[in-house]
Motif scaffolding. Sequence first.
Motif, PDB file in Angstrom:
ATOM      1  N   ALA A 308      89.006  19.692  50.801  1.00  0.00           N
ATOM      2  CA  ALA A 308      89.959  18.626  51.122  1.00  0.00           C
ATOM      3  C   ALA A 308      89.302  17.682  52.119  1.00  0.00           C
ATOM      4  O   ALA A 308      88.315  18.037  52.771  1.00  0.00           O
ATOM      5  CB  ALA A 308      91.243  19.211  51.703  1.00  0.00           C
ATOM      6  N   PRO A 309      89.843  16.481  52.273  1.00  0.00           N
ATOM      7  CA  PRO A 309      89.240  15.518  53.207  1.00  0.00           C
ATOM      8  C   PRO A 309      89.473  15.830  54.677  1.00  0.00           C
ATOM      9  O   PRO A 309      88.868  15.190  55.539  1.00  0.00           O
ATOM     10  CB  PRO A 309      89.898  14.192  52.809  1.00  0.00           C
ATOM     11  CG  PRO A 309      91.160  14.569  52.121  1.00  0.00           C
ATOM     12  CD  PRO A 309      90.886  15.858  51.427  1.00  0.00           C
ATOM     13  N   SER A 310      90.338  16.797  55.002  1.00  0.00           N
ATOM     14  CA  SER A 310      90.582  17.169  56.397  1.00  0.00           C
ATOM     15  C   SER A 310      91.087  18.603  56.430  1.00  0.00           C
ATOM     16  O   SER A 310      91.517  19.142  55.411  1.00  0.00           O
ATOM     17  CB  SER A 310      91.615  16.240  57.038  1.00  0.00           C
ATOM     18  OG  SER A 310      92.905  16.486  56.503  1.00  0.00           O
ATOM     19  N   PRO A 311      91.068  19.253  57.604  1.00  0.00           N
ATOM     20  CA  PRO A 311      91.589  20.632  57.678  1.00  0.00           C
ATOM     21  C   PRO A 311      93.040  20.734  57.237  1.00  0.00           C
ATOM     22  O   PRO A 311      93.407  21.636  56.471  1.00  0.00           O
ATOM     23  CB  PRO A 311      91.421  20.991  59.154  1.00  0.00           C
ATOM     24  CG  PRO A 311      90.311  20.128  59.640  1.00  0.00           C
ATOM     25  CD  PRO A 311      90.451  18.839  58.884  1.00  0.00           C
ATOM     26  N   ALA A 312      93.888  19.823  57.691  1.00  0.00           N
ATOM     27  CA  ALA A 312      95.310  19.885  57.347  1.00  0.00           C
ATOM     28  C   ALA A 312      95.537  19.647  55.860  1.00  0.00           C
ATOM     29  O   ALA A 312      96.503  20.167  55.277  1.00  0.00           O
ATOM     30  CB  ALA A 312      96.098  18.874  58.175  1.00  0.00           C
ATOM     31  N   ALA A 313      94.653  18.872  55.223  1.00  0.00           N
ATOM     32  CA  ALA A 313      94.834  18.530  53.813  1.00  0.00           C
ATOM     33  C   ALA A 313      94.451  19.671  52.870  1.00  0.00           C
ATOM     34  O   ALA A 313      94.635  19.530  51.655  1.00  0.00           O
ATOM     35  CB  ALA A 313      94.035  17.276  53.475  1.00  0.00           C
ATOM     36  N   LEU A 314      93.953  20.783  53.397  1.00  0.00           N
ATOM     37  CA  LEU A 314      93.722  21.947  52.541  1.00  0.00           C
ATOM     38  C   LEU A 314      95.042  22.435  51.939  1.00  0.00           C
ATOM     39  O   LEU A 314      95.065  23.047  50.876  1.00  0.00           O
ATOM     40  CB  LEU A 314      93.077  23.080  53.338  1.00  0.00           C
ATOM     41  CG  LEU A 314      91.620  22.886  53.750  1.00  0.00           C
ATOM     42  CD1 LEU A 314      91.219  23.931  54.780  1.00  0.00           C
ATOM     43  CD2 LEU A 314      90.691  22.950  52.532  1.00  0.00           C
ATOM     44  N   ALA A 315      96.127  22.186  52.647  1.00  0.00           N
ATOM     45  CA  ALA A 315      97.461  22.592  52.185  1.00  0.00           C
ATOM     46  C   ALA A 315      98.181  21.405  51.561  1.00  0.00           C
ATOM     47  O   ALA A 315      97.985  20.250  51.967  1.00  0.00           O
ATOM     48  CB  ALA A 315      98.280  23.142  53.347  1.00  0.00           C
ATOM     49  N   ASN A 316      99.033  21.715  50.590  1.00  0.00           N
ATOM     50  CA  ASN A 316      99.852  20.698  49.935  1.00  0.00           C
ATOM     51  C   ASN A 316     101.335  20.820  50.262  1.00  0.00           C
ATOM     52  O   ASN A 316     102.118  19.923  49.965  1.00  0.00           O
ATOM     53  CB  ASN A 316      99.667  20.781  48.417  1.00  0.00           C
ATOM     54  CG  ASN A 316      98.241  20.522  47.989  1.00  0.00           C
ATOM     55  OD1 ASN A 316      97.637  19.540  48.401  1.00  0.00           O
ATOM     56  ND2 ASN A 316      97.683  21.421  47.176  1.00  0.00           N
ATOM     57  N   GLY A 317     101.736  21.959  50.837  1.00  0.00           N
ATOM     58  CA  GLY A 317     103.146  22.185  51.133  1.00  0.00           C
ATOM     59  C   GLY A 317     103.312  23.071  52.356  1.00  0.00           C
ATOM     60  O   GLY A 317     102.341  23.324  53.092  1.00  0.00           O
TER      61      GLY A 317
END
Length: 500
Positions: A308-317
């Motif tokens: 993902a483009p960032s650590p937080a963006a590894l998650a979708n929900g």
Amino acid sequence: MKNKDVEIRDTQWLASLAALAYPDVNPDQVAVSGGSYGGGESWLQAAAQAGSEYWSDFPGLPRLRLQVAVPKYPWTDLAYSLMPNGHPGGPSGAAPGEPYRGTDEYSSSQGEPDSLGVGNPIGVAKTSYIGGLYGLGTANGVFDEGSLSPQSNGPEPFTAWLGRVNAGEPYGGPGRVDDPMMAQVRTAFSAWHSAYYQPGWRIGRNAGREPAVLSISGWTDDLFPPVESFRMFTYLKSLDRDWPVAVMVGDVGHSRAQNPPTVWQAINQGAWTFLQANIAGGRPARTAVSSYPTWCEGTATAADAISAPSPAALANGRLIVEYKGEALLPATAGASDPDGPATDAVAGGNTASGPACRMSARLATPTGGGYTSLSRPLPAGQTFVGVGHVQARYAATPGAAGAVLIARVWDVSPDGTAVLVTRGVYRFDFNGYDAHSGIVQVPLYGNHWTFAAGHRIRLDLAQVDHPTYRAPNAAVTATLDLSATRLVLPVRQDAEITMQ
């Protein structure tokens, strides 16, 4: 301890000596990599290059430029990694003129970047790791005991500092004022031993000098968790969204990590590819954060990684578990919990790497005055990936200097077996950092973990998780009255699910 004025320059000098001895070395294509202690240094070396035209510049020796750093299970904020406080880091959300108030749990830190580690309270000491590291250091070497040496921050009396940390709270007084010795620790460990606080990053951004960094961290590393890489990724991308910084995370690093060979093979191949792409000074158009899942049986491979483009963006929900529990936690809550020793990275065994995940040593009922609650069975599998946090409404007894809230999250199978998924800690400091009542969010170390359908999620809350963390001094520690407890986990599934 990797002071930027001493050991960091030693490495630069030795590298120049090597370049002098081997004339075929390209002085403009230098890379540095190391694990743990060397990981912290690798980040500091990258900061040194960002801040100067030459990475190594000594009279009579070749001038060198550092192009790539590959820190493995590093620290970037030594004070926070050894004494996490659980307070958010990153940009301040406070009004102008008000004290620092961090906003990002993926950047939790000792303080604000571009400072001397000032902004958040002193945290909770990682007792077993600090004791073990000090023991190894004294057995195999000598700590500086406050001698007059080359570092510009003055003497560093490590044994005296350790004694002060072991004495415990309170670490300061009203108005966010540290006591003198803890102020030394904050300043030295932040500004002289930690990459996050180095001015070189902004200097390099302004000069167009941005060394490439691939930082490798472990979801199950209880010494230097992934936040050590995440905060630097986030910070450098805030300076320049095209800064060539990337992160890889897996079940690797210090204990409790299992360090599966297939994951390391995939990570090392990725690191080699990154180095080749950047060693000549060319910069890839885009970098990412990649994660490998943690498994107790079998082993992940390159095919199981996500990016993902960032650590937080590894998650979708998000998965939200509303425990809605209430608990009264005195200063000793959790002191007799057998899961304290059982889950400790050092005392619990598996001090390097091991064959299995950590299991609970007790039933899913409150033990030792702490709080334990189970969710309902999950109707479908959920893949937790990221940091996450525990939230609760709290009220602290007045008059005390502080309090501690530790959290452990478990995956409980239908047969009752409980596997530790992640943990976290928050230190309340009522001398200007925390109110005596409000809502607290305890950031977790994080993981990439799939909860299977039919499994339950167990949450433990206490003030004592010993020997992983130093137990608070009871005489100056408030009792915490908790309510409205909930667990918030970032998940891979593209939905927000709330359950009890």
